[in-house]
Design a protein around this motif. Structure first.
Motif, PDB file in Angstrom:
ATOM      1  N   PRO A   1      38.497  41.502  40.203  1.00  0.00           N
ATOM      2  CA  PRO A   1      37.810  41.152  41.449  1.00  0.00           C
ATOM      3  C   PRO A   1      38.736  40.606  42.540  1.00  0.00           C
ATOM      4  O   PRO A   1      38.592  40.962  43.700  1.00  0.00           O
ATOM      5  CB  PRO A   1      36.802  40.085  41.018  1.00  0.00           C
ATOM      6  CG  PRO A   1      36.695  40.184  39.543  1.00  0.00           C
ATOM      7  CD  PRO A   1      37.945  40.806  39.037  1.00  0.00           C
ATOM      8  N   LYS A   2      39.657  39.733  42.191  1.00  0.00           N
ATOM      9  CA  LYS A   2      40.467  39.079  43.228  1.00  0.00           C
ATOM     10  C   LYS A   2      41.624  39.940  43.722  1.00  0.00           C
ATOM     11  O   LYS A   2      42.250  39.624  44.716  1.00  0.00           O
ATOM     12  CB  LYS A   2      41.049  37.762  42.684  1.00  0.00           C
ATOM     13  CG  LYS A   2      40.003  36.674  42.473  1.00  0.00           C
ATOM     14  CD  LYS A   2      40.645  35.325  42.186  1.00  0.00           C
ATOM     15  CE  LYS A   2      41.276  35.216  40.822  1.00  0.00           C
ATOM     16  NZ  LYS A   2      40.308  35.244  39.717  1.00  0.00           N
TER      17      LYS A   2
ATOM     18  N   ILE B   1      34.624  46.934  47.436  1.00  0.00           N
ATOM     19  CA  ILE B   1      33.780  47.127  46.250  1.00  0.00           C
ATOM     20  C   ILE B   1      32.659  46.096  46.180  1.00  0.00           C
ATOM     21  O   ILE B   1      31.520  46.418  45.899  1.00  0.00           O
ATOM     22  CB  ILE B   1      34.647  47.072  44.960  1.00  0.00           C
ATOM     23  CG1 ILE B   1      35.546  48.306  44.890  1.00  0.00           C
ATOM     24  CG2 ILE B   1      33.759  46.991  43.715  1.00  0.00           C
ATOM     25  CD1 ILE B   1      36.468  48.349  43.686  1.00  0.00           C
ATOM     26  N   LYS B   2      33.013  44.849  46.490  1.00  0.00           N
ATOM     27  CA  LYS B   2      32.052  43.777  46.228  1.00  0.00           C
ATOM     28  C   LYS B   2      31.252  43.357  47.458  1.00  0.00           C
ATOM     29  O   LYS B   2      30.136  42.880  47.353  1.00  0.00           O
ATOM     30  CB  LYS B   2      32.792  42.575  45.644  1.00  0.00           C
ATOM     31  CG  LYS B   2      33.581  42.923  44.401  1.00  0.00           C
ATOM     32  CD  LYS B   2      34.590  41.858  44.033  1.00  0.00           C
ATOM     33  CE  LYS B   2      35.685  41.698  45.041  1.00  0.00           C
ATOM     34  NZ  LYS B   2      36.823  42.612  44.925  1.00  0.00           N
ATOM     35  N   TYR B   3      31.868  43.438  48.633  1.00  0.00           N
ATOM     36  CA  TYR B   3      31.194  43.028  49.881  1.00  0.00           C
ATOM     37  C   TYR B   3      31.913  43.705  51.037  1.00  0.00           C
ATOM     38  O   TYR B   3      32.996  44.264  50.855  1.00  0.00           O
ATOM     39  CB  TYR B   3      31.201  41.507  50.051  1.00  0.00           C
ATOM     40  CG  TYR B   3      32.450  40.851  49.503  1.00  0.00           C
ATOM     41  CD1 TYR B   3      33.661  40.938  50.184  1.00  0.00           C
ATOM     42  CD2 TYR B   3      32.441  40.185  48.275  1.00  0.00           C
ATOM     43  CE1 TYR B   3      34.812  40.373  49.682  1.00  0.00           C
ATOM     44  CE2 TYR B   3      33.594  39.625  47.759  1.00  0.00           C
ATOM     45  CZ  TYR B   3      34.769  39.714  48.468  1.00  0.00           C
ATOM     46  OH  TYR B   3      35.910  39.178  47.966  1.00  0.00           O
TER      47      TYR B   3
ATOM     48  N   CYS C   1      41.335  40.771  47.575  1.00  0.00           N
ATOM     49  CA  CYS C   1      39.929  40.850  47.155  1.00  0.00           C
ATOM     50  C   CYS C   1      39.114  41.730  48.105  1.00  0.00           C
ATOM     51  O   CYS C   1      38.037  42.186  47.759  1.00  0.00           O
ATOM     52  CB  CYS C   1      39.325  39.452  47.081  1.00  0.00           C
ATOM     53  SG  CYS C   1      39.391  38.553  48.640  1.00  0.00           S
TER      54      CYS C   1
ATOM     55  N   TYR D   1      29.194  41.005  56.222  1.00  0.00           N
ATOM     56  CA  TYR D   1      29.269  40.123  55.043  1.00  0.00           C
ATOM     57  C   TYR D   1      28.504  38.828  55.314  1.00  0.00           C
ATOM     58  O   TYR D   1      28.749  38.142  56.302  1.00  0.00           O
ATOM     59  CB  TYR D   1      30.732  39.815  54.716  1.00  0.00           C
ATOM     60  CG  TYR D   1      30.924  38.724  53.690  1.00  0.00           C
ATOM     61  CD1 TYR D   1      30.330  38.809  52.434  1.00  0.00           C
ATOM     62  CD2 TYR D   1      31.707  37.603  53.970  1.00  0.00           C
ATOM     63  CE1 TYR D   1      30.506  37.802  51.495  1.00  0.00           C
ATOM     64  CE2 TYR D   1      31.894  36.596  53.036  1.00  0.00           C
ATOM     65  CZ  TYR D   1      31.288  36.694  51.805  1.00  0.00           C
ATOM     66  OH  TYR D   1      31.462  35.705  50.875  1.00  0.00           O
TER      67      TYR D   1
ATOM     68  N   LEU E   1      27.164  33.610  50.307  1.00  0.00           N
ATOM     69  CA  LEU E   1      26.122  32.990  49.497  1.00  0.00           C
ATOM     70  C   LEU E   1      26.273  31.473  49.441  1.00  0.00           C
ATOM     71  O   LEU E   1      25.473  30.795  48.831  1.00  0.00           O
ATOM     72  CB  LEU E   1      26.221  33.525  48.060  1.00  0.00           C
ATOM     73  CG  LEU E   1      26.038  35.020  47.876  1.00  0.00           C
ATOM     74  CD1 LEU E   1      26.542  35.465  46.525  1.00  0.00           C
ATOM     75  CD2 LEU E   1      24.568  35.362  48.055  1.00  0.00           C
TER      76      LEU E   1
END
Lengths: 485, 477
Positions: free
Chosen positions: B87-88, A325-327, A321, A93, A96
């Motif tokens: 998302p969270k 899925i996201k990172y 979180c 990871y 940003l």
């Protein structure tokens, strides 16, 4: 030249006199970081550090952090620099954005050398549960002792003299406990004094940024840069920032040192008792009044279970979180449930999963009243007890740990009389949101041992004053572990 | 057996704030997927929520319109569950202390009966990301993630599809007129979930609740509920029992369709959001939020009727659409001919919009220009046929009313009493027989005489005025 045991102030003077350049300091710190044998680093920011340091050519005489190398715990978001929180679920990871504390240190022209190891997701106090394995105590070359956690890597790097200061985090005692084991000054501010933006959350109402340094004034210098309102953290305080070094070295004559009788009574280690009592004599010699204050044993015994319930419950949610899925690494699956389950099964260690299960259990509607709500209520009782103790003193003074850093092989019952209170009472500062600092007070068989000071909310200036007097009493300033052969 | 339906609605309204509920990403619709996203919207570790003040102001406005008591301290909680659109892993919402509680609104049913529907709570929360499901994969669009929402929960006090529909219409009107939302069901900016159960008439015991989700137009609400009442009645009358389930409305079949059978209720493990400390809302803040609220439909309607003298129908037409009523309000600042203006807006403007399938925002004629035209008509400067010609010319050539009139070569009607009287008397002198005819009750005579006046003036005199003056002059003879 060897810079390992120099303070920020001493390095600053050399930098301003151009006897050393930021680039030279950075290169030396990177060399030491690469030679580190304590498993202190997740990532050495060689390229970044050299680039930053090479641009620092005009010394800033009024900026004590100019060109000073530091390391930062790997649960702070750092732009374009891998950040794992020492968990496999965040392998690879690359954030940003920079945490506010990172931004502030970069703006102050301090030089980041690397990201340091921690107990996985900052949940743990041993420094042994990160995905890179155990972090060792630099004061024990045989690698048989804990450095403590969760900010183990930052403690080890500072104690080894790689950098003069480091950032950690402190939710229960994750900066102040390792400081005791590593012979460091370990500081946590009043909750809300330093922005938490970019600090991976564990328990938001307890989490604070922590500072490691090798003397009291250095911590105050760093706080001067980090303190203040941040629009990105709506819980950060709007209270004006002060010069936190202003009372360092001032007299504490007539001021009241509050020793919590019930905590001291649980201390069993003879050397620790002697060291603590000796420091009390020192305070008296400095003209302070030592008062024994009381926090009921019943309250103190409830600290660990209360902390465990609240922190696990919130941690479960804060880390929801991390679902692949996201990172972080993506594991396939036929459904979204499968994708999430694969990521979380493979990404977290057993210990973390156990905490999540417990946290969920505590929040389930059938258990919530008995566990979560009860813990919340008890937290209020704890805070009341602390406030009451402050009626009879200006600072609360306690041993920071039951003993020097224990060995990995020491078997100990964490719920026994010896550990239940003496090993967990530093969390008082998190429950009440108060500033608190650990300072080394003795070397016991060449191993450091620390004590802890805590003042009322936003009395950081006063805290550093008491701490500087304690440092003076012990004479243990700028302690550095012996260099590896 | 006869059953009484028990209906409660949960309405989610997307607020059209400039930025998201807890992040500074913009709130816009129809943009390229995943272009309106900051790290918080994707729950990057370490990001922290900051409360959007504008959203709080909007929520207060709606609370006020719904006669709710407003909490003077904002509290947020976490609703924890795992889902791919979240998302969270939790949603920030208000569980324990919603900003608004205990309110009501009044609906007017088709039979003119006024019914008060009580409202339990209104709370602020954030939207999830949008999912696009395909056969073997799902795409996620985080543009919507974090959009501010208010959820309005009614008491289960509605008894028919009609009542529910009127209730939603009223809520929609409130959120649109107060400027807080587009309120478009088709686009999802207003979403309605219906809870419906049946109980034997007069029984105090509630039946098993069925939830209908994803209803995407106001008319479907009534249809879905009416169908569901019939479906459940049939089952109960046949001795069956109702399952606790979630259904959706399928308009092509005009029926509700089973989505899933509900087992135990999900345990959302609510607890306080530690990253937002409670925020005190001062009286001043709340009052300003209320004071700055644009005028609501009911108030506009009253004003149109009481101050402008419009009838209920015309006033009701104008407030069907906020933008139309805003247009009318703007035009009404430039003319006093309110009734005539209402006619023009309700008839000519609306039919132009419908014919060209555009909204009032794209209507080429500004309100002030329409007012000028209306004034021309009301002062009898032009007659209504001429006015329509001018109206069209104004639109096609982008002209003001006077420019269009000139371009069309329309000459002003003569409304000078003295001049018209002079011409009338000339005609009366020339055609004494017509006077006799008129007095003998021959209706034709009047038309003839007016025709003669028109002839003498090349049709420039105001017909109505001429008629009135002619009658006056005839009395003198």
């Amino acid at each position: 030249m060897n810079y390992r045991n120099l303070s920020i102030n001493e390095l600053h003077e050399l930098l301003v006199k151009k006897e050393v350049t930021p680039l030279e300091l950075a290169k030396e710190a990177i060399r030491l970081a690469k030679e580190d044998k304590n498993n202190a680093f997740e990532y050495i920011m060689e390229k970044e550090a050299l680039e930053i340091a090479s641009k620092l050519t005009v010394p800033e005489a009024n900026n004590p952090l100019w060109g000073i190398p530091f390391v930062i715990k790997d649960n702070f978001s750092t732009k374009d620099v891998p950040t794992t929180a020492s968990s496999n679920i965040l392998s690879g990871y690359v954030p940003l954005y920079d945490a506010t504390v990172m931004t502030k240190l970069l703006e102050a022209h301090a030089v980041p050398i690397g990201k340091t190891t921690l107990d996985e997701l900052a949940m743990g106090g041993t420094g042994t549960t990160g995905h890179l394995g155990t972090t060792f105590n630099p004061h024990d070359k045989s690698h048989t002792r804990y450095v403590g956690g969760s900010s183990c890597g930052s403690a080890a790097a500072t104690a080894a003299g790689i950098v003069p200061f480091a950032l950690g985090s402190d939710t229960g005692d994750s900066t102040r406990k390792p400081a005791s084991f590593a012979g460091l000054v370990g500081f946590k501010p009043t909750w809300s004094r330093i922005s938490r933006f970019g600090l991976f959350p564990f328990t938001p109402s307890l989490d604070t940024v922590g500072i490691f340094s090798r003397n009291v004034k250095d911590s105050a210098y760093v706080l001067n840069v980090l303190a203040g309102r941040d629009e990105k953290d709506s819980t950060s305080s709007t209270k004006p920032v002060e010069d936190y070094t202003s009372l360092v070295g001032k007299s504490i004559k007539g001021l009241r040192i509050g020793v919590v009788k019930e905590i001291l009574d649980t201390l069993k280690d003879k050397n620790a008792i002697d060291a603590f009592n000796k420091s009390l004599e020192g305070f008296k010699e400095k003209g302070a009044i030592v008062n024994y204050v009381h926090i009921p044993t019943e309250i103190l015994s409830s600290l660990l279970p209360t902390y465990f319930v609240l922190s696990c419950a919130e941690a479960t949610s804060n880390n929801a979180c991390l679902d692949g899925i996201k990172y972080g690494p993506y594991y396939d699956g036929k459904t979204y449930e499968e994708v999430m389950m694969n990521a979380r099964t493979k990404g977290f260690s057993e210990l973390i999963k156990r905490r999540f299960v417990f946290g969920s259990y505590a929040l389930m509607s059938e258990n919530k009243n008995e566990l979560f709500i009860r813990a919340q209520k008890n937290r209020r009782r704890i805070v009341e007890a602390v406030n009451k103790a402050f009626e009879e003193c200006d600072v609360i003074y306690t041993p920071a740990a039951p003993s020097v850093a224990p060995k990995f092989t020491d078997s100990s019952d964490r719920l026994s009389d010896e550990y239940l209170i003496a090993d967990n009472h530093l969390v008082l500062g998190n429950f009440a949101g108060l500033p608190s600092i650990t300072v080394p007070i003795a070397l016991i068989n060449e191993l450091p041992y620390g004590a802890n000071l805590m003042t009322k909310a936003f009395e950081e200036k006063e805290l550093f004053m008491f701490a500087s007097v304690l440092e003076d009493i012990s004479g243990l300033k700028n302690l550095v572990a012996k260099e590896d052969k | 057996m006869e059953f009484e339906p028990v209906i409660g609605l949960e309405i989610h309204v997307e607020l059209k704030t400039k930025s998201k509920m807890f992040s500074n990403a913009p709130v816009l619709f129809g943009k390229e997927p995943n272009t309106l996203v900051v790290p918080l919207d994707m729950a990057f570790p370490g990001t922290l929520p900051t409360v959007n003040k504008e959203a709080v102001i909007y929520a207060i406005r709606v609370c006020n319109a719904l006669h709710m008591s407003i909490d003077h301290e904002l509290h947020f909680d976490r609703k924890n569950y795992f889902y791919s659109d979240l998302p969270k892993g939790y949603q920030i919402t208000q569980d324990k202390r919603p900003i608004g509680s205990e309110g009501y609104l009044e609906i007017v049913k088709d039979n003119k009966e006024v019914k008060r529907i009580n409202i339990e709570r209104l709370h602020i929360e954030e939207d999830t990301c949008k999912q696009l499901h395909f056969n073997t994969f799902t795409l996620l669009d985080y543009n919507r993630a974090g959009t501010p929402l208010i959820e309005i929960v009614s008491k289960p006090e509605m008894r028919s599809g009609e009542e529910a529909m009127k209730y939603v219409e009223k809520i929609r009107s409130i959120v649109v007129f107060s400027g807080v939302s587009d309120g478009k069901m088709e686009e999802g900016s207003l979403r309605c979930d219906v809870n419906i159960s049946l109980k034997p008439l007069g029984s105090p015991v509630f039946g098993t609740k069925v939830e209908i989700k994803n209803i995407n137009s106001i008319s479907h609400i009534q249809k879905a509920i009416d169908f569901e009442i019939a479906r459940q009645s049939k089952i109960l009358n046949e001795g069956g029992s109702i399952r606790q389930e979630t259904r959706r409305y399928e308009d092509s079949k005009k029926e509700t369709i089973l989505m899933r059978v509900k087992t135990d209720a999900v345990d959302y493990k609510y607890f306080p959001e530690g990253n937002i400390t409670p925020i005190a809302l001062s009286d001043e803040f709340i009052n300003n939020a209320i004071k700055s609220c644009p005028e609501l439909a009911d108030s506009k309607k009253d004003r149109y009727m009481n101050n402008f003298g419009l009838n209920e129908y015309d006033a009701g037409q104008l407030i069907m659409d906020k933008d139309i009523s805003d247009y009318y309000d703007e035009a009404s600042k430039h003319t006093k001919a309110y009734k005539l203006l209402a006619n023009w807006v309700n008839v000519d403007v609306i039919s132009y919009l419908n014919k060209n399938n555009i909204s009032i925002q794209s209507f080429p004629l500004s309100a002030i220009r329409l007012a000028e035209l209306v004034d021309m008509v009301s002062s009898n400067d032009v007659n209504s046929n001429q006015a329509r010609e001018i109206f069209n010319k104004m639109i096609s050539d982008n002209l003001s009313a006077s420019e269009a009139k000139k371009a069309l070569g329309i000459v002003s009607q003569i409304s000078d009493d003295e001049f018209i009287k002079k011409v009338i008397n000339e005609v009366l002198d020339e055609f004494p027989n017509s006077i006799v005819d008129y007095k003998e009750g021959k209706g034709r005579a009047l038309g003839f005489m007016i025709g003669q006046v028109m002839k003498k003036t090349q049709g420039k005199v105001n017909p109505k005025l001429t008629n009135d003056l002619l009658l006056e002059e005839l009395k003198k003879r």
